[in-house]
Write a protein that holds these residues in place. Sequence first.
Motif, PDB file in Angstrom:
ATOM      1  N   GLY A 257      37.124   8.490  95.748  1.00 22.82           N
ATOM      2  CA  GLY A 257      37.233   7.983  94.383  1.00 22.82           C
ATOM      3  C   GLY A 257      36.245   6.866  94.118  1.00 22.82           C
ATOM      4  O   GLY A 257      35.593   6.827  93.064  1.00 22.82           O
ATOM      5  N   MET A 260      32.716   8.302  93.713  1.00 22.49           N
ATOM      6  CA  MET A 260      32.449   8.863  92.390  1.00 22.49           C
ATOM      7  C   MET A 260      32.286   7.769  91.352  1.00 22.49           C
ATOM      8  O   MET A 260      31.415   7.854  90.472  1.00 22.49           O
ATOM      9  CB  MET A 260      33.567   9.830  92.011  1.00 22.49           C
ATOM     10  CG  MET A 260      33.563  11.110  92.836  1.00 22.49           C
ATOM     11  SD  MET A 260      34.767  12.341  92.313  1.00 22.49           S
ATOM     12  CE  MET A 260      36.273  11.624  93.000  1.00 22.49           C
ATOM     13  N   ALA A 261      33.117   6.706  91.451  1.00 18.71           N
ATOM     14  CA  ALA A 261      32.990   5.587  90.515  1.00 18.71           C
ATOM     15  C   ALA A 261      31.648   4.883  90.697  1.00 18.71           C
ATOM     16  O   ALA A 261      31.002   4.485  89.715  1.00 18.71           O
ATOM     17  CB  ALA A 261      34.137   4.601  90.732  1.00 18.71           C
ATOM     18  N   ASP A 278      30.660   8.866 102.308  1.00 18.22           N
ATOM     19  CA  ASP A 278      31.973   8.222 102.439  1.00 18.22           C
ATOM     20  C   ASP A 278      32.264   7.993 103.921  1.00 18.22           C
ATOM     21  O   ASP A 278      32.403   8.944 104.684  1.00 18.22           O
ATOM     22  CB  ASP A 278      33.032   9.124 101.799  1.00 18.22           C
ATOM     23  CG  ASP A 278      34.438   8.571 101.923  1.00 18.22           C
ATOM     24  OD1 ASP A 278      34.595   7.404 102.335  1.00 18.22           O
ATOM     25  OD2 ASP A 278      35.385   9.317 101.611  1.00 18.22           O
TER      26      ASP A 278
END
Length: 380
Positions: A257, A260-261, A278
């Motif tokens: 998450g 993506m942010a 990641d």
Amino acid sequence: MLAKPSKAYSDILNDRSAFPLAIFARDAPSVVKAQVLAGGRGKGKFNSDGKGGVRIVSSPKEAFESASNMLGYNLTTKQTPPEGLLVNKLYIYKSVDIADEFYVAITFDRDRYMPVLLISDDGGVNIESNASRLQRFWFNLYHGITPEITSYIQAQFGFSDKEMAPITHILHQMVKLFREKDATLLELNPLVRTPDHEFFCLDAKFNFDNSAKFRQRELFALEELEPGEEDEYQAAQLGLSYVRLEGNIGNVVNGAGLAMATNDLVTLCGGKCANFLDVGGGATKETLSKAFDILQRDTRIKGILVNIYGGIVRCDMIAESIVSAASAIGGFKVPVVVRLQGTNSEKGLKLIQDSGLDNLVVEADFDQAAEKIVKLTETS
């Protein structure tokens, strides 16, 4: 398999170990196939002689000439990059007389949550343009292909009782492989019928569930990497999730998450990310060293943004790992902005500030960190 010819043609003819025996059956043509991880080879083109990646040869001389124009050259098909793929291997087998070509595949129908058998009597190189002719047979993975399904297949495609014995055996073996090896696609194209009513599989494509690697270690040990996938494979071995993108800003984050942010914010600030990397909740000196090493080998990257939220992992430990990783790879060659938030973030930022490392900037604010790396990338 056939290695790239290095001997004189006359020497190869005298050394039959250099070619499969089928090549030397002068009265029986053979097929030479380029071995690349892409379909459409028959209609593809080599950058050497403009011919396709599947060729029929009738003599050792013709085989040598074809191999010389295939090995070490790029083959371009509808499924390859525009520049094509380098061919380092060839597969040679005896030619088969073909009366009919069939397409047979098993995959998952995700709308129905069950496997489906796909069959067409128009297999071969034109299957993609004739997909409307595919017959679909849904089945239960536990029960497999039932007699009712095989009876319908026989009636639909006009197979004789004698022909249905090998067809049924092939279908049952496909289901067994599909179930036991965690496959997502098994594709036989073409499965051919000879004038003598025998069946041969002339080509096949198998895909397997990446999530089942822990169950299928022997199977995945055979995997060949496509060009450009080496970094993704090396990252996966350390538990990192790496996806190559098209920009010039490298990212190191913990959490999909947050990745993506970070990508969205960098784009909003006018930059473009080069990757999704990641490191997860188990970021260590080893994993971070590998992450930075992967990014620094990428010549596209002009700057790196490290965006870590310390929850499971403490920010001071991340900071120590960053400093150690930088020392291990000989320092950073491009500007690096580090943003730490969460457990012990202030302590972690101070450790980085006091490290004395060049090309290293700390920033606690998310927006400011994204803006800084975009500006540093533009000026580097």
